[in-house]
Design a protein around this motif. Structure first.
Motif, PDB file in Angstrom:
ATOM      1  N   THR A   3      45.767  31.418  45.809  1.00  0.00           N
ATOM      2  CA  THR A   3      44.904  32.491  45.336  1.00  0.00           C
ATOM      3  C   THR A   3      44.316  32.174  43.976  1.00  0.00           C
ATOM      4  O   THR A   3      43.169  32.503  43.699  1.00  0.00           O
ATOM      5  CB  THR A   3      45.708  33.805  45.267  1.00  0.00           C
ATOM      6  OG1 THR A   3      46.224  34.077  46.554  1.00  0.00           O
ATOM      7  CG2 THR A   3      44.824  34.958  44.804  1.00  0.00           C
ATOM      8  N   LYS A 133      43.227  47.415  43.475  1.00  0.00           N
ATOM      9  CA  LYS A 133      43.783  46.371  44.334  1.00  0.00           C
ATOM     10  C   LYS A 133      43.008  45.064  44.213  1.00  0.00           C
ATOM     11  O   LYS A 133      43.604  43.987  44.056  1.00  0.00           O
ATOM     12  CB  LYS A 133      43.798  46.846  45.797  1.00  0.00           C
ATOM     13  CG  LYS A 133      44.263  45.792  46.799  1.00  0.00           C
ATOM     14  CD  LYS A 133      45.660  45.285  46.507  1.00  0.00           C
ATOM     15  CE  LYS A 133      46.711  46.323  46.790  1.00  0.00           C
ATOM     16  NZ  LYS A 133      48.089  45.775  46.618  1.00  0.00           N
ATOM     17  N   LYS A 137      44.327  41.467  42.344  1.00  0.00           N
ATOM     18  CA  LYS A 137      44.408  40.178  43.036  1.00  0.00           C
ATOM     19  C   LYS A 137      43.354  39.177  42.536  1.00  0.00           C
ATOM     20  O   LYS A 137      43.583  37.958  42.572  1.00  0.00           O
ATOM     21  CB  LYS A 137      44.190  40.406  44.540  1.00  0.00           C
ATOM     22  CG  LYS A 137      45.226  41.290  45.217  1.00  0.00           C
ATOM     23  CD  LYS A 137      46.438  40.491  45.617  1.00  0.00           C
ATOM     24  CE  LYS A 137      47.351  41.285  46.524  1.00  0.00           C
ATOM     25  NZ  LYS A 137      48.474  40.452  47.033  1.00  0.00           N
ATOM     26  N   TRP A 138      42.204  39.704  42.084  1.00  0.00           N
ATOM     27  CA  TRP A 138      41.035  38.858  41.810  1.00  0.00           C
ATOM     28  C   TRP A 138      40.281  39.470  40.623  1.00  0.00           C
ATOM     29  O   TRP A 138      39.245  40.088  40.801  1.00  0.00           O
ATOM     30  CB  TRP A 138      40.172  38.842  43.066  1.00  0.00           C
ATOM     31  CG  TRP A 138      39.187  37.740  43.190  1.00  0.00           C
ATOM     32  CD1 TRP A 138      39.199  36.517  42.596  1.00  0.00           C
ATOM     33  CD2 TRP A 138      38.013  37.753  44.017  1.00  0.00           C
ATOM     34  NE1 TRP A 138      38.114  35.766  42.987  1.00  0.00           N
ATOM     35  CE2 TRP A 138      37.375  36.507  43.870  1.00  0.00           C
ATOM     36  CE3 TRP A 138      37.452  38.698  44.873  1.00  0.00           C
ATOM     37  CZ2 TRP A 138      36.189  36.180  44.534  1.00  0.00           C
ATOM     38  CZ3 TRP A 138      36.285  38.381  45.539  1.00  0.00           C
ATOM     39  CH2 TRP A 138      35.661  37.136  45.375  1.00  0.00           C
ATOM     40  N   LEU A 352      41.747  37.283  47.846  1.00  0.00           N
ATOM     41  CA  LEU A 352      42.700  38.380  47.719  1.00  0.00           C
ATOM     42  C   LEU A 352      44.086  38.013  48.213  1.00  0.00           C
ATOM     43  O   LEU A 352      45.039  38.783  48.044  1.00  0.00           O
ATOM     44  CB  LEU A 352      42.196  39.607  48.498  1.00  0.00           C
ATOM     45  CG  LEU A 352      40.824  40.143  48.102  1.00  0.00           C
ATOM     46  CD1 LEU A 352      40.452  41.324  48.978  1.00  0.00           C
ATOM     47  CD2 LEU A 352      40.776  40.506  46.636  1.00  0.00           C
TER      48      LEU A 352
END
Length: 355
Positions: A3, A133, A137-138, A352
């Motif tokens: 990721t 969210k 994650k990003w 993600l």
């Protein structure tokens, strides 16, 4: 693919050198029992504020999205900041997503990552849960333009929530154009099989796809098609590319006007696509429009329902749209049937990761 390979540093955007610390309770405060009359009145007052007053102020409820301090900063993140962060060569790829569509977002992102364009993706979150969210994650790749629509109804096609959700789209796109960027919009129930950018030939204002399933010649015209039975064309608002020209801005402004003229009602459950078509039809003489190749950008009513055509055009397909069907489970099943539901076995390829 790990990721972290999809993440870029934020160069200090939104960093807070003065983090908040919890207030210390005074030892002299009087203890109040939860079950006393005073305690019950206090509890009811808190519930009243959370359940009634906060929704009217647009403040995200603590019940709808958990937000630790590291994520709360994204409430202050603006569209101009987000676009400047993700854009490459003055180009940004945009989608609008509410929480129920997160699996489709991840599936779409996997397909884009395979074409090496994921870094220029901006997710316009339509609820705070999605904002937190995605940025957890990003970081930096999601922004929420307040006020957030009702996330519980925004995914139901034909509902007022869905109309409110989709009718915000031209405002977001117009803002990006006014900032001076090229912008590609995609619905997230799409999958990229090839890089679409080589197909955006010339320097036209607005590029789009036909939503009709009738087969066109491979060398069909790239002009706006003639109107159908309802007096307008049937162009899909699912895949649009625009340059920051006066013509593209005019189409977005007209789209906004048409949406205001065709509001949702219980008897006429409107969506944003007819208004987009009226906007194209009414500005066609003033704007340089370009219809993309049907073989490269087929509607779901053609790709999933005409296997003879699919075989005849094999190797030419660029972006597949899973429309002409409603319902999450039905869309997922169809993607799986055609080996296009990538998150089952390739979640690590999404920026993600596994949700």
């Amino acid at each position: 693919m790990p990721t972290f390979l999809h993440q870029r540093p934020l160069h200090g955007i939104l960093s807070d050198p003065y983090p908040l610390s919890p207030r210390q309770s005074s030892s002299s405060q009087r203890q109040i029992s939860l079950f006393s009359r005073t305690g019950l009145i206090a509890l009811l007052s808190v519930l009243l504020i959370l359940g009634v007053i906060l929704p009217w102020t647009g403040t995200p409820s603590i019940f709808s999205a958990t937000k630790p301090a590291s994520l709360a900063k994204w409430q202050q993140y603006t569209l101009p900041q987000a676009v400047a962060f993700v854009a490459k060569n003055k180009t940004v790829i945009v989608c609008a997503v509410s929480q129920p569509y997160l699996p489709f977002l991840s599936n779409w992102l996997i397909s884009i990552s395979r074409q090496k364009h994921q870094d220029k993706v901006l997710v316009i979150a339509e609820d705070y849960a999605t904002l937190y969210k995605v940025n957890e994650k990003w970081p930096g790749h999601a922004v929420l333009v307040p006020p957030a629509p009702d996330s519980q109804t925004a995914h139901k096609f034909g509902s007022q929530g869905f109309f409110n959700f989709t009718s915000r789209r031209p405002r977001h796109l117009l803002h990006i154009l006014e900032l001076g960027y090229n912008v590609m919009y995609n619905d997230v129930d799409m999958v990229w099989l090839q890089d679409p950018f080589p197909y955006l030939k010339g320097n036209h204002d607005v590029y789009f796809t036909d939503d009709m399933a009738a087969v066109k010649p491979l060398d069909h015209s790239h002009d706006l098609p003639p109107p159908g039975k309802k007096g307008r064309t049937y162009i899909c608002s699912c895949m649009i590319f625009m340059r920051p020209t006066d013509g593209a801005k005019l189409v977005m402004k007209k789209w906004i006007e048409e949406l205001k003229a065709q509001p949702w009602s219980r008897t006429k459950k409107a969506n944003d696509q007819p208004a987009f078509n009226w906007a194209l039809n009414k500005t066609a003489g003033q704007v340089d429009l370009y219809l993309l190749s049907q073989a490269a950008f087929p509607t779901g009513g053609l790709y999933f329902k005409n296997q003879t055509w699919v075989q005849e055009t094999k190797g030419k397909h660029v972006i597949i749209h899973n429309n002409y069907i409603t319902g999450f489970e039905k869309k997922i099943k169809r993607f799986r049937d055609y080996s296009l539901w990538l998150v089952d076995d390739h979640a690590s390829e999404s920026p993600l990761g596994k949700l």
